[in-house]
Design a protein around this motif. Structure first.
Motif, short mmCIF file in Angstrom:
data_model
loop_
_atom_site.label_atom_id
_atom_site.label_comp_id
_atom_site.label_asym_id
_atom_site.label_seq_id
_atom_site.Cartn_x
_atom_site.Cartn_y
_atom_site.Cartn_z
N GLY A 18 0.79 -1.23 0.00
CA GLY A 18 0.00 0.00 0.00
C GLY A 18 0.82 1.28 0.00
N PHE A 19 1.93 1.29 -0.72
CA PHE A 19 2.81 2.46 -0.74
C PHE A 19 2.21 3.68 -1.44
CE2 PHE A 19 6.40 -0.73 -0.39
CZ PHE A 19 6.65 -0.44 0.93
N SER A 20 1.19 3.48 -2.26
CA SER A 20 0.70 4.59 -3.06
C SER A 20 -0.76 4.36 -3.43
CB SER A 20 1.54 4.70 -4.34
OG SER A 20 1.06 5.74 -5.16
N ASN A 21 -1.41 5.40 -3.91
CA ASN A 21 -2.76 5.28 -4.45
C ASN A 21 -2.77 5.50 -5.96
OD1 ASN A 21 -2.33 8.01 -4.58
ND2 ASN A 21 -4.09 8.57 -3.33
N ALA A 22 -1.58 5.51 -6.55
CA ALA A 22 -1.44 5.65 -8.00
C ALA A 22 -0.47 4.59 -8.51
CB ALA A 22 -0.92 7.04 -8.37
N VAL A 23 -0.74 4.10 -9.70
CA VAL A 23 0.13 3.10 -10.34
C VAL A 23 0.52 3.61 -11.70
CG1 VAL A 23 0.20 0.78 -11.32
CG2 VAL A 23 -0.88 1.15 -9.11
N LEU A 24 1.80 3.54 -12.00
CA LEU A 24 2.30 3.94 -13.30
C LEU A 24 2.65 2.71 -14.12
CD1 LEU A 24 3.12 6.37 -11.25
CD2 LEU A 24 4.40 7.16 -13.22
N GLY A 25 2.42 2.84 -15.42
CA GLY A 25 2.80 1.79 -16.35
C GLY A 25 4.31 1.75 -16.53
N PHE A 26 4.76 1.23 -17.58
CA PHE A 26 6.12 0.77 -17.79
C PHE A 26 7.10 1.91 -18.08
CE2 PHE A 26 2.68 -1.88 -19.25
CZ PHE A 26 2.72 -2.84 -18.25
N ASN A 27 8.37 1.68 -17.72
CA ASN A 27 9.41 2.71 -17.85
C ASN A 27 10.05 2.69 -19.23
OD1 ASN A 27 11.11 4.76 -16.43
ND2 ASN A 27 12.70 3.38 -17.14
N GLU A 28 9.81 3.74 -19.99
CA GLU A 28 10.44 3.95 -21.30
C GLU A 28 10.39 2.69 -22.17
OE1 GLU A 28 14.29 5.74 -20.53
OE2 GLU A 28 13.33 7.59 -19.84
N PRO A 29 9.20 2.17 -22.43
CA PRO A 29 9.10 0.94 -23.23
C PRO A 29 9.57 1.11 -24.66
CG PRO A 29 6.94 1.94 -22.93
CD PRO A 29 7.89 2.69 -22.06
N ASN A 30 9.69 2.35 -25.12
CA ASN A 30 10.16 2.64 -26.48
C ASN A 30 11.67 2.81 -26.56
OD1 ASN A 30 9.79 5.19 -25.02
ND2 ASN A 30 10.40 6.15 -26.93
N GLN A 31 12.38 2.64 -25.44
CA GLN A 31 13.80 2.98 -25.36
C GLN A 31 14.66 1.75 -25.10
OE1 GLN A 31 15.28 6.06 -25.75
NE2 GLN A 31 17.25 5.06 -25.47
N SER A 32 15.67 1.56 -25.91
CA SER A 32 16.64 0.49 -25.70
C SER A 32 17.25 0.61 -24.30
CB SER A 32 17.73 0.58 -26.76
OG SER A 32 18.75 -0.32 -26.50
N GLY A 33 17.40 -0.50 -23.64
CA GLY A 33 18.00 -0.49 -22.31
C GLY A 33 17.01 -0.26 -21.19
N GLN A 34 15.76 -0.04 -21.52
CA GLN A 34 14.74 0.17 -20.49
C GLN A 34 13.76 -1.02 -20.53
OE1 GLN A 34 14.94 2.44 -18.10
NE2 GLN A 34 16.87 3.10 -18.99
N SER A 35 12.46 -0.78 -20.37
CA SER A 35 11.56 -1.94 -20.31
C SER A 35 11.31 -2.58 -21.67
CB SER A 35 10.23 -1.55 -19.66
OG SER A 35 9.52 -0.65 -20.44
N VAL A 36 11.54 -1.89 -22.74
CA VAL A 36 11.51 -2.37 -24.12
C VAL A 36 10.44 -3.44 -24.36
CG1 VAL A 36 12.84 -3.18 -26.10
CG2 VAL A 36 13.99 -1.96 -24.27
N MET A 37 9.30 -2.98 -24.82
CA MET A 37 8.22 -3.89 -25.18
C MET A 37 7.33 -3.22 -26.21
SD MET A 37 5.81 -3.76 -21.77
CE MET A 37 7.12 -3.74 -20.60
N SER A 38 6.63 -4.02 -26.95
CA SER A 38 5.70 -3.48 -27.93
C SER A 38 4.45 -2.99 -27.20
CB SER A 38 5.29 -4.57 -28.93
OG SER A 38 4.47 -5.53 -28.28
N PRO A 39 3.68 -2.10 -27.82
CA PRO A 39 2.42 -1.70 -27.20
C PRO A 39 1.52 -2.90 -26.91
CG PRO A 39 2.97 -0.17 -28.95
CD PRO A 39 3.97 -1.31 -29.03
N GLY A 40 1.52 -3.89 -27.79
CA GLY A 40 0.70 -5.08 -27.56
C GLY A 40 1.11 -5.84 -26.31
N GLU A 41 2.42 -6.02 -26.11
CA GLU A 41 2.91 -6.68 -24.90
C GLU A 41 2.52 -5.89 -23.66
OE1 GLU A 41 7.06 -8.82 -26.01
OE2 GLU A 41 6.96 -6.66 -26.42
N ALA A 42 2.65 -4.57 -23.76
CA ALA A 42 2.32 -3.70 -22.63
C ALA A 42 0.83 -3.77 -22.30
CB ALA A 42 2.73 -2.26 -22.94
#
Length: 196
Positions: A18-42
């Motif tokens: 319960g650390f927060s009341n907000a959730v963020l999606g993935f970190n820089e999925p469009n950037q090499s070296g970060q979460s790197v995934m297609s929109p479909g995977e996300a």
């Protein structure tokens, strides 16, 4: 934030704690070296791990793409493909040395998605390879100009300068952006950011 597919276990522990009341999606999925995934995977991960949290009262914030041109394309594909998803706000990152370019980026994202914007990382930083980093004076001016703009927009929900939580490792960002000294006291830029 669910950083990427490799961090699901940690993400679920943090949600349970319960650390927060907000959730963020993935970190820089469009950037090499970060979460790197297609929109479909996300979209698949969002539906499985993030979307169910809406019924628990969480604010759901999109993945945070970079300000590279691929970021806007990726984000559009994600938002358009995630039909029936609750995406309460759009997150983005910006690294550059031109304050007006950041302002233009934020306006573009707000106009493209019609939602509040969370700028969850930004700094006066040149990642172009030309190594034209900001001087301390330019960094202070960059922050002053962009903060004034963001504070004046009703649709700018949150913003966080990159150096706000990092003492030792700025992850390749020039130390001129540092907001906190090793002793945890704010730098001059940190005082400016905090308005003290």
């Amino acid at each position: 934030m669910l950083h990427g597919p490799g961090q699901v276990g940690d993400f679920q522990k943090n949600v349970k704690a319960g650390f927060s009341n907000a959730v963020l999606g993935f970190n820089e999925p469009n950037q090499s070296g970060q979460s790197v995934m297609s929109p479909g995977e996300a979209i698949g991960l969002w539906r499985q791990y993030i979307q169910p949290l809406k019924s628990q009262g969480y604010t759901l914030v999109s993945p945070a793409c970079t300000n590279a041109p691929s970021g806007l394309t990726w984000q559009r594909d994600f938002v358009n493909g995630c039909s029936g998803c609750n995406i309460d706000a759009i997150a983005t990152h910006f690294y550059g040395t031109d304050a007006q370019a950041l302002i233009d980026h934020l306006v573009q994202y707000h106009n493209a998605f019609g939602r509040n914007i969370w700028l969850t990382e930004y700094a006066c930083q040149d990642f172009s390879g030309r190594n034209q980093q900001c001087s301390p004076d330019k960094t202070a001016s960059f922050m002053r100009t962009t903060q004034a703009f963001m504070e004046s927009q009703s649709w700018m929900s949150h913003y966080a300068y990159f150096g706000v939580l990092f003492n030792q490792n700025l992850g390749g960002v020039d130390p001129v952006n540092r907001l906190i000294y090793d002793n945890s006291y704010p730098t001059n830029l940190g005082k400016q950011y905090l308005g003290i």
